[in-house]
Write a protein that holds these residues in place. Structure first.
Motif, PDB file in Angstrom:
ATOM      1  N   SER A  53       0.813  -1.216   0.000  1.00 49.52           N
ATOM      2  CA  SER A  53       0.000   0.000   0.000  1.00 49.52           C
ATOM      3  C   SER A  53       0.846   1.264   0.000  1.00 49.52           C
ATOM      4  O   SER A  53       1.920   1.309   0.601  1.00 49.52           O
ATOM      5  CB  SER A  53      -0.905  -0.016   1.242  1.00 49.52           C
ATOM      6  OG  SER A  53      -1.524   1.218   1.457  1.00 49.52           O
ATOM      7  N   GLU A  54       0.318   2.293  -0.652  1.00 49.84           N
ATOM      8  CA  GLU A  54       0.896   3.643  -0.625  1.00 49.84           C
ATOM      9  C   GLU A  54       0.165   4.523   0.395  1.00 49.84           C
ATOM     10  O   GLU A  54       0.313   5.747   0.380  1.00 49.84           O
ATOM     11  CB  GLU A  54       0.789   4.300  -2.008  1.00 49.84           C
ATOM     12  CG  GLU A  54       1.708   3.728  -3.063  1.00 49.84           C
ATOM     13  CD  GLU A  54       3.106   4.344  -3.025  1.00 49.84           C
ATOM     14  OE1 GLU A  54       3.435   5.009  -2.021  1.00 49.84           O
ATOM     15  OE2 GLU A  54       3.849   4.147  -3.995  1.00 49.84           O
ATOM     16  N   ALA A  55      -0.609   3.920   1.271  1.00 47.70           N
ATOM     17  CA  ALA A  55      -1.445   4.693   2.191  1.00 47.70           C
ATOM     18  C   ALA A  55      -0.624   5.661   3.031  1.00 47.70           C
ATOM     19  O   ALA A  55       0.450   5.333   3.543  1.00 47.70           O
ATOM     20  CB  ALA A  55      -2.215   3.745   3.111  1.00 47.70           C
ATOM     21  N   THR A  56      -1.161   6.867   3.165  1.00 45.40           N
ATOM     22  CA  THR A  56      -0.592   7.850   4.071  1.00 45.40           C
ATOM     23  C   THR A  56      -1.004   7.500   5.498  1.00 45.40           C
ATOM     24  O   THR A  56      -1.819   6.602   5.725  1.00 45.40           O
ATOM     25  CB  THR A  56      -1.107   9.252   3.734  1.00 45.40           C
ATOM     26  OG1 THR A  56      -2.544   9.265   3.907  1.00 45.40           O
ATOM     27  CG2 THR A  56      -0.769   9.646   2.300  1.00 45.40           C
ATOM     28  N   TYR A  57      -0.473   8.231   6.444  1.00 52.93           N
ATOM     29  CA  TYR A  57      -0.874   8.024   7.836  1.00 52.93           C
ATOM     30  C   TYR A  57      -2.376   8.230   7.997  1.00 52.93           C
ATOM     31  O   TYR A  57      -3.047   7.453   8.684  1.00 52.93           O
ATOM     32  CB  TYR A  57      -0.119   9.004   8.738  1.00 52.93           C
ATOM     33  CG  TYR A  57      -0.619   9.029  10.163  1.00 52.93           C
ATOM     34  CD1 TYR A  57      -0.355   7.967  11.017  1.00 52.93           C
ATOM     35  CD2 TYR A  57      -1.355  10.109  10.643  1.00 52.93           C
ATOM     36  CE1 TYR A  57      -0.816   7.981  12.332  1.00 52.93           C
ATOM     37  CE2 TYR A  57      -1.817  10.131  11.945  1.00 52.93           C
ATOM     38  CZ  TYR A  57      -1.555   9.068  12.786  1.00 52.93           C
ATOM     39  OH  TYR A  57      -2.022   9.081  14.078  1.00 52.93           O
ATOM     40  N   GLU A  58      -2.909   9.261   7.329  1.00 45.31           N
ATOM     41  CA  GLU A  58      -4.340   9.543   7.438  1.00 45.31           C
ATOM     42  C   GLU A  58      -5.171   8.413   6.836  1.00 45.31           C
ATOM     43  O   GLU A  58      -6.198   7.995   7.398  1.00 45.31           O
ATOM     44  CB  GLU A  58      -4.666  10.870   6.745  1.00 45.31           C
ATOM     45  CG  GLU A  58      -4.107  12.099   7.446  1.00 45.31           C
ATOM     46  CD  GLU A  58      -2.604  12.295   7.238  1.00 45.31           C
ATOM     47  OE1 GLU A  58      -1.973  13.032   8.036  1.00 45.31           O
ATOM     48  OE2 GLU A  58      -2.054  11.685   6.282  1.00 45.31           O
ATOM     49  N   GLU A  59      -4.739   7.894   5.691  1.00 48.28           N
ATOM     50  CA  GLU A  59      -5.485   6.812   5.044  1.00 48.28           C
ATOM     51  C   GLU A  59      -5.389   5.513   5.854  1.00 48.28           C
ATOM     52  O   GLU A  59      -6.375   4.782   5.981  1.00 48.28           O
ATOM     53  CB  GLU A  59      -4.944   6.593   3.631  1.00 48.28           C
ATOM     54  CG  GLU A  59      -5.297   7.726   2.675  1.00 48.28           C
ATOM     55  CD  GLU A  59      -4.538   7.668   1.369  1.00 48.28           C
ATOM     56  OE1 GLU A  59      -5.084   8.138   0.344  1.00 48.28           O
ATOM     57  OE2 GLU A  59      -3.393   7.161   1.357  1.00 48.28           O
ATOM     58  N   ALA A  60      -4.212   5.247   6.398  1.00 44.88           N
ATOM     59  CA  ALA A  60      -4.059   4.054   7.230  1.00 44.88           C
ATOM     60  C   ALA A  60      -4.890   4.167   8.505  1.00 44.88           C
ATOM     61  O   ALA A  60      -5.503   3.195   8.956  1.00 44.88           O
ATOM     62  CB  ALA A  60      -2.587   3.832   7.563  1.00 44.88           C
ATOM     63  N   SER A  61      -4.913   5.357   9.098  1.00 42.89           N
ATOM     64  CA  SER A  61      -5.714   5.575  10.307  1.00 42.89           C
ATOM     65  C   SER A  61      -7.198   5.381  10.021  1.00 42.89           C
ATOM     66  O   SER A  61      -7.934   4.814  10.842  1.00 42.89           O
ATOM     67  CB  SER A  61      -5.462   6.979  10.863  1.00 42.89           C
ATOM     68  OG  SER A  61      -4.111   7.153  11.228  1.00 42.89           O
ATOM     69  N   ALA A  62      -7.640   5.847   8.856  1.00 41.79           N
ATOM     70  CA  ALA A  62      -9.042   5.662   8.474  1.00 41.79           C
ATOM     71  C   ALA A  62      -9.366   4.177   8.324  1.00 41.79           C
ATOM     72  O   ALA A  62     -10.461   3.726   8.696  1.00 41.79           O
ATOM     73  CB  ALA A  62      -9.329   6.400   7.166  1.00 41.79           C
ATOM     74  N   ALA A  63      -8.414   3.417   7.797  1.00 42.45           N
ATOM     75  CA  ALA A  63      -8.627   1.975   7.656  1.00 42.45           C
ATOM     76  C   ALA A  63      -8.749   1.308   9.019  1.00 42.45           C
ATOM     77  O   ALA A  63      -9.584   0.413   9.219  1.00 42.45           O
ATOM     78  CB  ALA A  63      -7.475   1.353   6.864  1.00 42.45           C
ATOM     79  N   VAL A  64      -7.934   1.739   9.994  1.00 39.59           N
ATOM     80  CA  VAL A  64      -8.031   1.189  11.348  1.00 39.59           C
ATOM     81  C   VAL A  64      -9.376   1.535  11.968  1.00 39.59           C
ATOM     82  O   VAL A  64     -10.018   0.698  12.604  1.00 39.59           O
ATOM     83  CB  VAL A  64      -6.861   1.681  12.221  1.00 39.59           C
ATOM     84  CG1 VAL A  64      -7.042   1.253  13.671  1.00 39.59           C
ATOM     85  CG2 VAL A  64      -5.536   1.155  11.688  1.00 39.59           C
ATOM     86  N   ARG A  65      -9.816   2.769  11.780  1.00 32.75           N
ATOM     87  CA  ARG A  65     -11.134   3.161  12.305  1.00 32.75           C
ATOM     88  C   ARG A  65     -12.246   2.337  11.663  1.00 32.75           C
ATOM     89  O   ARG A  65     -13.270   2.056  12.300  1.00 32.75           O
ATOM     90  CB  ARG A  65     -11.378   4.655  12.065  1.00 32.75           C
ATOM     91  CG  ARG A  65     -10.605   5.572  13.008  1.00 32.75           C
ATOM     92  CD  ARG A  65     -11.132   6.995  12.934  1.00 32.75           C
ATOM     93  NE  ARG A  65     -10.866   7.595  11.630  1.00 32.75           N
ATOM     94  CZ  ARG A  65      -9.759   8.254  11.309  1.00 32.75           C
ATOM     95  NH1 ARG A  65      -8.792   8.392  12.212  1.00 32.75           N
ATOM     96  NH2 ARG A  65      -9.586   8.763  10.107  1.00 32.75           N
ATOM     97  N   ALA A  66     -12.034   1.921  10.406  1.00 32.70           N
ATOM     98  CA  ALA A  66     -13.055   1.128   9.702  1.00 32.70           C
ATOM     99  C   ALA A  66     -13.036  -0.341  10.108  1.00 32.70           C
ATOM    100  O   ALA A  66     -13.972  -1.077   9.799  1.00 32.70           O
ATOM    101  CB  ALA A  66     -12.844   1.250   8.191  1.00 32.70           C
ATOM    102  N   GLY A  67     -11.950  -0.773  10.792  1.00 30.19           N
ATOM    103  CA  GLY A  67     -11.919  -2.154  11.265  1.00 30.19           C
ATOM    104  C   GLY A  67     -10.669  -2.945  10.943  1.00 30.19           C
ATOM    105  O   GLY A  67     -10.594  -4.137  11.268  1.00 30.19           O
ATOM    106  N   ALA A  68      -9.655  -2.329  10.314  1.00 28.75           N
ATOM    107  CA  ALA A  68      -8.401  -3.039  10.057  1.00 28.75           C
ATOM    108  C   ALA A  68      -7.709  -3.344  11.379  1.00 28.75           C
ATOM    109  O   ALA A  68      -7.549  -2.466  12.219  1.00 28.75           O
ATOM    110  CB  ALA A  68      -7.480  -2.193   9.180  1.00 28.75           C
ATOM    111  N   THR A  69      -7.281  -4.592  11.557  1.00 31.98           N
ATOM    112  CA  THR A  69      -6.655  -4.988  12.824  1.00 31.98           C
ATOM    113  C   THR A  69      -5.272  -5.597  12.629  1.00 31.98           C
ATOM    114  O   THR A  69      -4.658  -6.063  13.592  1.00 31.98           O
ATOM    115  CB  THR A  69      -7.529  -6.002  13.576  1.00 31.98           C
ATOM    116  OG1 THR A  69      -7.810  -7.106  12.707  1.00 31.98           O
ATOM    117  CG2 THR A  69      -8.840  -5.366  14.032  1.00 31.98           C
ATOM    118  N   MET A  70      -4.759  -5.592  11.398  1.00 28.00           N
ATOM    119  CA  MET A  70      -3.475  -6.230  11.109  1.00 28.00           C
ATOM    120  C   MET A  70      -2.749  -5.451  10.021  1.00 28.00           C
ATOM    121  O   MET A  70      -3.396  -4.772   9.195  1.00 28.00           O
ATOM    122  CB  MET A  70      -3.706  -7.685  10.666  1.00 28.00           C
ATOM    123  CG  MET A  70      -2.471  -8.469  10.277  1.00 28.00           C
ATOM    124  SD  MET A  70      -1.333  -8.772  11.661  1.00 28.00           S
ATOM    125  CE  MET A  70      -0.101  -9.804  10.834  1.00 28.00           C
TER     126      MET A  70
END
Length: 437
Positions: free
Chosen positions: A235-252
Motif C-alpha cells: 500500500s501507498e497509504a498515508t498516515y491519514e489513510e491508514a488511520s481511516a482503515a483502522v477506524r473502519a476495522g483493520a486490525t493487522m
C-alpha cells in the motif's frame, strides 16, 4: 470465526490407557515468564487438562510422565503468513486430489519446524485460482487428528486488491480495484464467503488489501462483519489513510515496512498507526526477521513501538527445505522464476526479494539475538499474540486448562551471537508427532 470443539476424539488410546501425559521438570511459557511447573495433557480430547482436578477429583494417574530436564515447553507455533514450503506452493493450479495430497504432506512436515497451526497464504492470482484452491485451505481443526500434523486456521488472501506501485513480486497484470464488496465476491467466489458450520467452515480467514485503492476503506466493515481479518498491506497509504482503515476495522498490517510507503518524519505512513491513541486500538503487525527483509535495528524499533502487536512471520515460499537453484513460481497471469541462494530469494530478472526460505523458529532466534528481548517475549510473537490476532485466545497459543494441547519442546542454546532455540519435540493434540532424537 470461533474455533469449535472437536466432534470426535483426537486419538484413541490403546491397551486401556487414558491418554494422559504429564510433563515435569520443565519451564512452561506463561505470559511474560517461564514458570517451573508441571503440565498435563489428554490425547483423547486433545486438550491441556487441570492436573489437580484429574488427580484429586477424578483419581486419574497419567499413562506417562516425561522429564524434560529443564527444557522449555511452549505452545505450538502459529505461522500467519506461509506461501508454501518443502516444494509446494499454495498458489498453484493442480487437480483437486493432488492439491489436497500436497497440503497433507506439507502439514506433516511443518510440525518438524515447531509450527502446529498456520494461515496458508495465496498471493495475487486470477479469480479462477482463488476459487479452485480456497476450499482446500479452510480451517481444519474440526477434522484434524494429531498424526495429520499442522492444521490450517483458514486462508490468507494477499491480493489482488493491492497498489500497483507497491506490488513487490505480485504481478501487476492481475491486480484489481474493488468498488464494492461484490467485487471481492466475484474474485474469491461466493462459496468462500459462506460461514457454513463447524464441519464446513468459511475458507477465508484474512484479506490483505491496500485501503487507498478503489473503495476499499468503505468495504472494510463488510469484510470484518463476516469474521474475516482485514490487513493493511502492499500500500501507498498515508498516515491519514491508514488511520481511516483502522477506524473502519483493520486490525493487522502485513509484513510491516515491506511493500509500503516508507516512514517519513512529516508523514509516518502505515507505521504511524502503531502510535495511535489508546481510544483507537493499534493493529497487530507481521515482521519478517530473516535478515533480508529488514535491518535488525528496524525489527527492534517495531517491537519497542508496540510489543503487544508484534507477530513474527516467515513469508516463506515453497523453497523452504530445498537446495539453492532456480525454481518456477505461479505469478498471477503467468509463470515466473525465483532464484534461491542461501536464505535469499530473488525474482528472476529483478532485484526484488521474493519472500523468504526461513523457518519460524529461526525467526525467533534472530529476533532474540537482535532485540535484547526475553525468551518469553520472543515466543509470545509466535504463540499468544498471533492467537489473539486470529481470535483464538484460550484455544491456541497458550497452555491454559482447556486449550488445544499443541506443544513444542525447546532447547535454549547460547552462542556469541545470542540465544538460539532448537525444536526437540512437537506434540499435536497431546500426541507426540516429531522428535529430533
Amino acid at each position: 470465526m470461533p474455533h469449535s470443539l472437536p466432534s470426535s476424539p483426537k486419538s484413541t488410546p490403546k491397551d486401556g490407557k487414558n491418554g494422559i501425559t504429564k510433563f515435569t521438570n520443565c519451564r512452561i511459557l506463561k505470559g511474560d515468564s517461564l514458570v517451573d511447573e508441571d503440565l498435563w495433557v489428554n490425547s483423547v480430547t486433545g486438550k491441556v487438562i487441570k492436573s489437580q482436578a484429574a488427580f484429586y477429583d477424578d483419581f486419574i494417574l497419567p499413562d506417562e510422565v516425561i522429564n524434560l530436564g529443564g527444557r522449555i515447553l511452549s505452545p505450538g507455533f502459529i505461522e500467519c503468513q506461509l506461501n508454501g514450503a518443502f516444494g509446494f506452493n499454495f498458489s498453484t493450479f493442480l487437480e483437486p486430489a493432488v492439491y489436497a495430497k500436497k497440503v497433507k504432506e506439507l502439514n506433516r512436515r511443518m510440525v518438524q519446524t515447531g509450527v502446529t497451526s498456520y494461515v496458508p497464504t495465496i498471493t495475487s492470482q486470477k479469480s479462477e485460482l482463488y476459487q479452485r484452491v480456497l476450499p482446500h485451505l479452510a480451517p481444519s481443526g474440526h477434522v484434524q487428528v494429531a498424526e495429520d500434523g499442522a492444521e490450517s486456521l483458514g486462508a490468507h488472501c494477499e491480493g489482488p486488491f493491492l497498489s500497483s506501485t507497491k506490488n513487490g513480486i505480485h504481478s501487476v497484470d492481475v491486480l484489481q480495484k474493488a468498488e464494492s464488496f461484490e467485487d471481492l465476491v466475484a474474485c474469491y467466489g461466493a462459496e468462500n464467503f459462506d460461514s457454513g458450520d463447524e464441519f464446513s467452515p468459511m475458507p477465508i480467514k484474512m484479506i490483505t488489501a491496500a485501503p487507498e485503492i478503489g473503495n476499499m476503506t468503505k468495504i472494510i466493515p463488510e469484510i470484518t462483519s463476516r469474521g474475516i481479518i482485514y490487513s493493511i498491506g502492499h500500500s501507498e497509504a498515508t498516515y491519514e489513510e491508514a488511520s481511516a482503515a483502522v477506524r473502519a476495522g483493520a486490525t493487522m498490517i502485513t509484513h510491516l515496512f515491506n511493500a509500503m510507503r516508507p516512514l517519513h518524519h512529516r508523514n509516518p505512513g502505515i507505521f504511524g498507526v502503531l502510535g495511535l491513541a489508546e481510544s483507537l486500538p493499534r493493529p497487530y503487525f507481521g515482521i519478517i526477521a530473516d535478515g533480508e527483509h529488514l535491518h535488525p535495528t528496524t525489527v527492534k524499533i517495531a517491537f519497542n513501538a508496540h510489543p503487544d502487536g508484534f507477530i513474527l512471520v516467515t513469508d516463506s515460499m515453497h523453497l523452504v527445505g530445498l537446495p539453492d537453484g532456480v525454481y518456477q513460481w505461479t505469478n498471477g497471469a503467468g509463470a515466473s522464476h525465483i532464484i534461491k541462494k542461501g536464505t535469499k530469494l530473488i525474482l528472476e530478472g529483478s532485484d526484488r526479494i521474493a519472500g523468504s526460505s526461513i523457518t519460524l523458529v529461526e525467526c525467533v532466534s534472530n529476533f532474540l539475538s537482535w532485540s535484547g528481548a526475553s525468551v518469553p517475549q520472543a515466543l509470545k510473537a509466535v504463540t499468544s499474540t498471533p492467537a489473539a490476532m486470529l481470535g483464538l485466545q484460550g484455544v491456541k497459543g497458550c497452555l491454559s486448562d482447556g486449550a488445544d494441547a499443541d506443544l513444542v519442546v525447546l532447547t535454549e542454546k547460547r552462542n556469541p551471537e545470542g540465544v538460539e532455540l532448537v525444536v526437540d519435540e512437537v506434540w499435536k493434540f497431546g500426541t507426540k508427532v516429531f522428535s529430533r532424537s
